[in-house]
Motif scaffolding. Structure first.
Motif, mmCIF file in Angstrom:
data_model
loop_
_atom_site.group_PDB
_atom_site.id
_atom_site.type_symbol
_atom_site.label_atom_id
_atom_site.label_comp_id
_atom_site.label_asym_id
_atom_site.label_seq_id
_atom_site.Cartn_x
_atom_site.Cartn_y
_atom_site.Cartn_z
ATOM 1 N N SER A 25 -4.110 -12.891 -12.579
ATOM 2 C CA SER A 25 -6.027 -13.432 -12.073
ATOM 3 C C SER A 25 -6.014 -13.998 -10.889
ATOM 4 O O SER A 25 -5.441 -15.069 -10.078
ATOM 5 C CB SER A 25 -5.890 -13.998 -13.897
ATOM 6 O OG SER A 25 -4.833 -15.862 -12.834
ATOM 7 N N LEU A 26 -7.115 -14.559 -11.134
ATOM 8 C CA LEU A 26 -7.824 -14.873 -9.338
ATOM 9 C C LEU A 26 -6.960 -16.546 -9.499
ATOM 10 O O LEU A 26 -6.369 -16.808 -8.230
ATOM 11 C CB LEU A 26 -9.547 -14.722 -9.513
ATOM 12 C CG LEU A 26 -10.367 -15.136 -7.946
ATOM 13 C CD1 LEU A 26 -9.145 -14.059 -6.796
ATOM 14 C CD2 LEU A 26 -11.292 -14.842 -8.426
ATOM 15 N N SER A 72 -6.531 -7.190 -6.765
ATOM 16 C CA SER A 72 -6.952 -6.064 -6.919
ATOM 17 C C SER A 72 -6.598 -4.511 -7.436
ATOM 18 O O SER A 72 -7.150 -3.638 -7.656
ATOM 19 C CB SER A 72 -7.453 -5.517 -4.899
ATOM 20 O OG SER A 72 -6.191 -5.110 -5.065
ATOM 21 N N ALA A 73 -5.244 -4.856 -7.986
ATOM 22 C CA ALA A 73 -5.179 -3.699 -8.668
ATOM 23 C C ALA A 73 -3.482 -4.363 -9.443
ATOM 24 O O ALA A 73 -3.279 -5.259 -9.288
ATOM 25 C CB ALA A 73 -4.140 -2.489 -7.949
ATOM 26 N N PRO A 74 -3.242 -3.732 -9.945
ATOM 27 C CA PRO A 74 -1.365 -4.428 -11.128
ATOM 28 C C PRO A 74 -0.773 -4.458 -10.074
ATOM 29 O O PRO A 74 -0.407 -3.804 -8.690
ATOM 30 C CB PRO A 74 -0.698 -3.035 -11.302
ATOM 31 C CG PRO A 74 -1.528 -1.853 -12.182
ATOM 32 C CD PRO A 74 -2.960 -2.461 -11.058
ATOM 33 N N ASP A 91 -0.782 -2.778 -3.455
ATOM 34 C CA ASP A 91 -0.983 -0.760 -2.530
ATOM 35 C C ASP A 91 0.449 -0.249 -2.579
ATOM 36 O O ASP A 91 0.995 0.949 -2.095
ATOM 37 C CB ASP A 91 -0.340 -1.908 -1.065
ATOM 38 C CG ASP A 91 0.472 -2.135 -0.365
ATOM 39 O OD1 ASP A 91 0.949 -3.655 -0.546
ATOM 40 O OD2 ASP A 91 1.645 -1.369 0.028
ATOM 41 N N ALA A 92 1.263 -0.520 -3.101
ATOM 42 C CA ALA A 92 2.956 -0.001 -3.883
ATOM 43 C C ALA A 92 2.795 0.445 -5.401
ATOM 44 O O ALA A 92 2.785 1.616 -5.623
ATOM 45 C CB ALA A 92 3.959 -0.653 -4.244
ATOM 46 N N THR A 93 2.111 -0.373 -6.250
ATOM 47 C CA THR A 93 1.062 0.188 -7.405
ATOM 48 C C THR A 93 0.498 1.294 -7.327
ATOM 49 O O THR A 93 0.720 2.497 -7.894
ATOM 50 C CB THR A 93 1.517 -0.836 -8.582
ATOM 51 O OG1 THR A 93 0.112 -1.368 -7.995
ATOM 52 C CG2 THR A 93 2.235 -1.662 -8.311
ATOM 53 N N THR A 94 -0.405 1.467 -6.000
ATOM 54 C CA THR A 94 -1.199 2.188 -7.113
ATOM 55 C C THR A 94 -0.577 3.800 -5.857
ATOM 56 O O THR A 94 -1.452 4.483 -6.521
ATOM 57 C CB THR A 94 -2.613 1.210 -5.789
ATOM 58 O OG1 THR A 94 -2.437 1.165 -4.312
ATOM 59 C CG2 THR A 94 -3.446 0.271 -6.446
ATOM 60 N N ARG A 95 0.448 3.765 -4.955
ATOM 61 C CA ARG A 95 0.517 4.581 -4.701
ATOM 62 C C ARG A 95 2.060 5.012 -5.066
ATOM 63 O O ARG A 95 2.070 6.090 -4.801
ATOM 64 C CB ARG A 95 0.941 4.375 -2.858
ATOM 65 C CG ARG A 95 -1.021 4.468 -1.892
ATOM 66 C CD ARG A 95 0.110 4.142 -0.779
ATOM 67 N NE ARG A 95 0.576 2.981 -0.350
ATOM 68 C CZ ARG A 95 1.460 2.127 0.587
ATOM 69 N NH1 ARG A 95 1.591 2.962 1.079
ATOM 70 N NH2 ARG A 95 2.022 1.347 0.478
#
Ligand code: GTP
Ligand code: MG
Length: 139
Positions: free
Chosen positions: A41-42, A67-69, A11-15
């Protein structure tokens, strides 16, 4: 001088908040001595959160982390583990103190922007999962 392991979560990288969060970290006197942006990775996420594998939110937590970096970091300073926990604020941003990273940036108990090690033993284990010693530059 102590080291702790930190993750700037999806949530931090995507914003685009990694710089803003790093500013809070550095203002608190913690030094970023290793850092890399990566896609978890999972299996890496499952291993990292293995202690929570029996919790009802485990699946959601692992899915979120892949879900994102993310940006993984090693932070260094006096009492770095406890100091970073203080700077992060409570797990649930609704309960986080003013000025903490989670109060400033987190969206919810799941999307709570950062991870920080909770003990010296875990800091060692977590750092070793993502960094080799020669990638950590203290000087
Ligand atoms: P970390 O520094 O990330 O370990 O946070 P913490 O020590 O404050 O929390 P804890 O170790 O108890 O939980 C680990 C992570 O699981 C939290 O940071 C949250 O991202 C996630 N988590 C905890 N509770 C919930 C929940 O009820 N729902 C969801 N979706 N995630 C949760
Ligand atoms: Mg924890």
């Amino acid at each position: 001088i102590e080291r702790t392991f930190s993750i700037l979560k999806p949530d931090a990288t995507t914003r685009n908040l990694t710089g803003a969060i790093n500013a809070v970290i550095e203002k608190a006197g913690l030094k970023i001595v290793a850092q890399k942006r990566m896609r978890m990775s999972l299996p890496e996420a499952r291993r990292f959160y293995a202690v929570h594998s029996e919790r009802p939110f485990f699946g959601e937590l692992v899915d979120f982390m892949v879900s994102a970096p993310v940006v993984v970091q090693v932070l260094e300073g006096e009492n770095a583990i406890a100091k970073y926990r203080e700077v992060m604020g409570a797990t649930n941003p609704a309960q986080a103190a003013e000025g903490t990273i989670r109060k400033l940036f987190a969206l919810s108990v799941g999307e709570n922007s950062v991870h920080g090690s909770d003990s010296a033993d875990n800091a060692k284990i977590e750092i070793a999962q993502f960094f080799s010693e020669n990638e950590i530059i203290s000087a």
